[in-house]
Design a protein around this motif. Structure first.
Motif, short mmCIF file in Angstrom:
data_model
loop_
_atom_site.label_atom_id
_atom_site.label_comp_id
_atom_site.label_asym_id
_atom_site.label_seq_id
_atom_site.Cartn_x
_atom_site.Cartn_y
_atom_site.Cartn_z
N VAL A 22 0.98 -1.04 0.10
CA VAL A 22 -0.08 -0.18 0.31
C VAL A 22 1.04 1.61 -0.30
N GLY A 23 1.12 2.07 -0.65
CA GLY A 23 2.11 2.74 -1.37
C GLY A 23 2.99 2.81 -2.46
N VAL A 24 3.08 3.40 -3.34
CA VAL A 24 3.53 3.10 -4.05
C VAL A 24 4.80 3.94 -4.83
N GLU A 29 8.95 3.47 -3.39
CA GLU A 29 9.41 2.68 -4.32
C GLU A 29 10.12 1.47 -4.30
N ARG A 30 11.10 1.96 -2.66
CA ARG A 30 12.60 1.11 -1.75
C ARG A 30 11.77 0.18 -1.75
N HIS A 31 10.19 -0.57 -1.48
CA HIS A 31 9.98 -0.95 -1.18
C HIS A 31 9.72 -2.18 -1.93
N LEU A 32 9.21 -1.40 -3.46
CA LEU A 32 8.71 -2.34 -4.82
C LEU A 32 10.44 -2.90 -5.04
N ASP A 51 -2.69 2.45 -4.47
CA ASP A 51 -2.58 3.66 -4.56
C ASP A 51 -3.34 4.27 -4.93
N PRO A 52 -3.83 5.29 -4.97
CA PRO A 52 -4.81 6.66 -5.28
C PRO A 52 -3.55 6.60 -6.61
N ILE A 84 1.57 -4.44 3.26
CA ILE A 84 3.10 -3.61 3.72
C ILE A 84 2.78 -1.73 3.58
N ILE A 85 3.13 -1.21 4.33
CA ILE A 85 1.82 0.00 4.82
C ILE A 85 3.13 1.05 4.59
N SER A 86 3.25 1.60 3.33
CA SER A 86 3.69 2.83 3.36
C SER A 86 3.29 4.11 3.02
N THR A 87 3.06 4.93 3.61
CA THR A 87 1.64 5.89 3.76
C THR A 87 1.67 6.86 3.68
N PRO A 88 1.53 8.03 4.45
CA PRO A 88 1.40 9.04 5.07
C PRO A 88 1.00 9.01 5.99
N ILE A 89 1.76 9.15 6.93
CA ILE A 89 1.84 9.34 9.03
C ILE A 89 1.06 8.64 8.85
#
Length: 696
Positions: A22-24, A29-32, A51-52, A84-89
């Motif tokens: 969640v959050g690309v 991008e590092r997670h990808l 991701d929107p 995996i959650i990599s989105t705004p705090i």
């Protein structure tokens, strides 16, 4: 007869873990990239992203589904094993709750949540669902941690005295324009708590807490915050956070001081340092590099690192996780303290230089590198160090404390610090700082980098019946060297009578166990001497509080040649073109250890001026001043003088032999200091002294 092939359950290949991201964008991008690596190695199957803003064409393998939100991803039946959650705090907690409810384990980027309430909610949800939550503090996957624990446990650096986390980073305007939430404490009423401590250099805080043995909320005794900003943001970009831990493990409740900025002149590797009685150990956590400093020298070791996603995929229980949600409660306690603190104070623009243009512009806080080092070494906040921009904040109405001031004809010339916030190994005690000339030039220093236990102007003695009331290491005859010992006392103010031009104090000198060793009667007097000078008189009397004789000693009385400091001491700031002289001698070597009626120190005081009245237009080129120290009339104590190593002046009570404070034998000294603007010559000094009615 051919038998049909059969396979045991153990031989049936297990399904690869199904992972959703969640959050690309941004850190996503590092997670990808990491997911591509692990998928190529046959460790997982990336089944979906949310991701929107969809990823660019060709960024994902054809089989990866794309959704605008996690809710839609879960509703589509993708059934991920790990999200995996990599989105705004501000979205971390609700997304984590949704993933846990769907039965997935969660990899949650830092900071994991935006409040203590959210932390407890997610923690409870994970326990209820029987799922695992790994927090993305990548440094906690370093193999340096067990190695460091082993080194400390083996006594490599002696007993632990404290820890620091330091970070000197540089961030441009584009950093704060990358998203709507960047630089915000809240957004549309929702907590964000972005900032140098909670986000940009959060790894420094988390790493420091882990090395301090603080994992849970209950491991934190208190959090003190000192937050500032040079950027036009809501959040802090230059801060000190002091965490007092309870500690249950390796280092047993030390203080962790986090001194961090995004306004450095150049970016350097952040570090966590453990200070010991025999040396120190520094982990440069972005490099997994450890530097060990001991009396035998300096050596460096570099370690590997376990990927936190791989660790999560292989974990059978929470105990297997390197960065579990339950293990970052101490970090969330720090975040909560910042969330509930007053908004960061703006650093006065006169103390900030902007470099670069447009989105590449970045602020540089004057002297920040030295302040970061002093804060770390002295376990002190920027306000306690007296950073000039904290004075400006106080003068604008955000006063940090109400400290007693000495004034001459309405002009503030000295501030009395009670010393209660000084770290224990610096022997907390009352002292004057800053002391100023009538024109505002600062002529004292405190908590300097070279000796953080040097505290302005006052009284300090290194050996009082074996107790250190000076701070720092103790020189012992047996060791023939300075050693760290648990022998530090403290001096407390019991009562005060303060009037215009005079202050009388009753002080108690307490040993490490709190027992009284000495009682002191101290008197300060101050008055004008002409238009450009004023005089400060310190009168102190020491008497035994034990009912028996008390020996007052020094490194000199314990065998260190020329090391007879103790008693009255004045730590000066940096002085350019310094001249040091007495009526008969000139220069550090010539006057050190001699008895003379006065000693003068003249030069350019580069600490400059302090206070809002002196901010604008101050070029910082230094200010001429002269200090004249008049010897005590009670005894011919030798002058103790340092210049080449550090600038300081004292009158030695025990130059090469101890003196005794017995029940019937009080130790009494009076010292007067003339504080003047400009350069004085010997003739000027003798004329000035004669106006006081003192012998020259």
């Amino acid at each position: 007869m051919t038998q049909p092939l059969t396979a045991s359950a153990a031989e049936v290949p297990s399904r690869l873990p199904r992972v959703a991201l969640v959050g690309v964008h941004g850190f996503g991008e590092r997670h990808l990239a990491n997911l591509d690596r692990l998928a190529a190695a046959g460790a997982l199957d990336l089944v979906a992203v949310a991701d929107p803003r969809p990823p660019a064409d060709g960024k994902l393998d054809p089989g990866v589904e794309v959704f605008p939100s996690l809710d839609e991803l879960l509703a589509a039946g993708t059934e991920p094993d790990v999200v995996i959650i990599s989105t705004p705090i501000q979205t971390h907690a609700p997304l984590a709750l949704a993933a846990l409810k769907a039965g997935a384990n969660v990899y949650l980027e830092k900071p994991p949540v935006a409040s203590m309430e959210q932390y407890l909610e997610v923690l409870a949800a994970a326990a209820s669902a029987g799922r695992l939550v790994q927090v993305g503090f990548q440094s906690l996957g370093s193999e340096a941690f067990p190695a460091i624990e082993a080194l400390v446990a083996a006594g490599e650096i002696g007993e632990v005295r404290g820890l620091s986390a330091t970070g000197l980073w540089l961030r441009t305007q584009s950093y704060f324009k990358r998203s709507r939430w960047a630089g915000k404490r809240s957004l549309n009423g929702t907590d964000v708590v972005d900032g140098v401590v909670t986000n940009a250099l959060a790894h420094a805080v988390a790493t420091g807490l882990r090395l301090a043995g603080a994992r849970t909320v209950s491991d934190v005794a208190s959090v003190e915050t000192d937050l500032y900003r040079a950027n036009d943001t809501e959040s802090d970009d230059t801060s000190v956070v002091r965490v007092r831990t309870r500690g249950t493990g390796l280092v047993g409740g030390p203080v962790l001081t986090c001194a961090l900025t995004l306004c450095a002149p150049v970016q350097s590797a952040p570090a966590v340092t453990i200070y010991g009685t025999l040396g120190q150990l520094t982990l440069f956590y972005t490099e997994d590099r450890v530097e060990i400093t001991t009396p035998q020298g300096v050596r460096t070791e570099t370690f590997g690192r376990t990927d936190l996603l791989e660790n999560l995929l292989s974990a059978g229980s929470e105990e297997d996780l390197l960065s579990p949600l339950s293990g970052v409660g101490a970090y969330v306690a720090v975040l909560e303290a910042i969330r509930t603190a007053e908004a960061p104070r703006l650093i006065h623009p006169d103390y900030v230089t902007w470099e670069g243009e447009g989105d590449d512009a970045h602020p540089l806080v004057h002297g920040i590198a030295s302040l970061i080092r002093r804060a770390a070494l002295g376990q002190a906040t920027f306000a306690e160090l007296g950073a000039p921009w904290t004075d400006v904040a106080a003068d604008s109405g955000a006063a940090l404390s109400n400290l007693p001031e000495f004034r001459v004809n309405g002009t503030p010339v000295a501030t009395l610090q009670d010393g209660t916030r000084i770290r224990p190994t610096s022997s907390p005690r009352p002292y004057l700082h800053p002391v100023r000339t009538l024109a505002g030039t600062v002529v004292t220093d405190h908590v300097p980098e070279d000796h953080v236990w040097h505290l302005g102007a006052g009284v300090a003695i290194q050996d009082v019946d074996g107790i250190n009331f000076w701070g720092g290491r103790t020189y012992t005859r047996d060791a023939g060297a300075y050693v760290w010992r648990k022998d530090h006392g403290r001096i407390l103010t019991e009562s005060v009578d303060h009037s215009d031009g005079q202050r009388r104090e009753q002080l108690s000198w307490l040993g490490p166990d709190g027992s009284p060793i000495l009682r002191e009667q101290r008197e300060w007097r101050w008055a004008a001497v002409g238009h450009s000078a004023w005089k400060l008189t310190l009168d102190f009397t020491l008497q035994s509080a034990t009912g028996r004789p008390v020996l007052l000693g020094s490194p000199g009385s314990n065998g260190r040649p020329q090391g007879g400091y103790g008693g009255f001491f004045w730590r000066l700031p940096k002085v350019g073109d310094a001249t040091i002289w007495t009526p008969d001698s000139r220069g550090e070597d010539a006057v050190h250890g001699t008895a003379a009626p006065w000693l003068a120190w003249s030069g350019t005081f580069d600490a400059g001026t302090a206070g809002a009245a002196h901010v604008t237009g101050d070029p910082g080129l230094g200010h001429p001043a002269t200090l004249v120290f008049l010897a005590s009339p009670q005894a011919p104590d030798p002058w103790f003088v340092r210049h080449s190593g550090y600038p300081g002046v004292g009158l030695s009570l025990a130059w090469d032999a101890p003196v005794t404070a017995a029940p019937g034998n009080r130790v009494h000294r009076t010292v007067t200091v003339l504080v003047t603007d400009g350069f004085l010559a010997t003739q000027d000094i003798e004329q000035l002294i004669s106006t006081l009615g003192e012998p020259a």
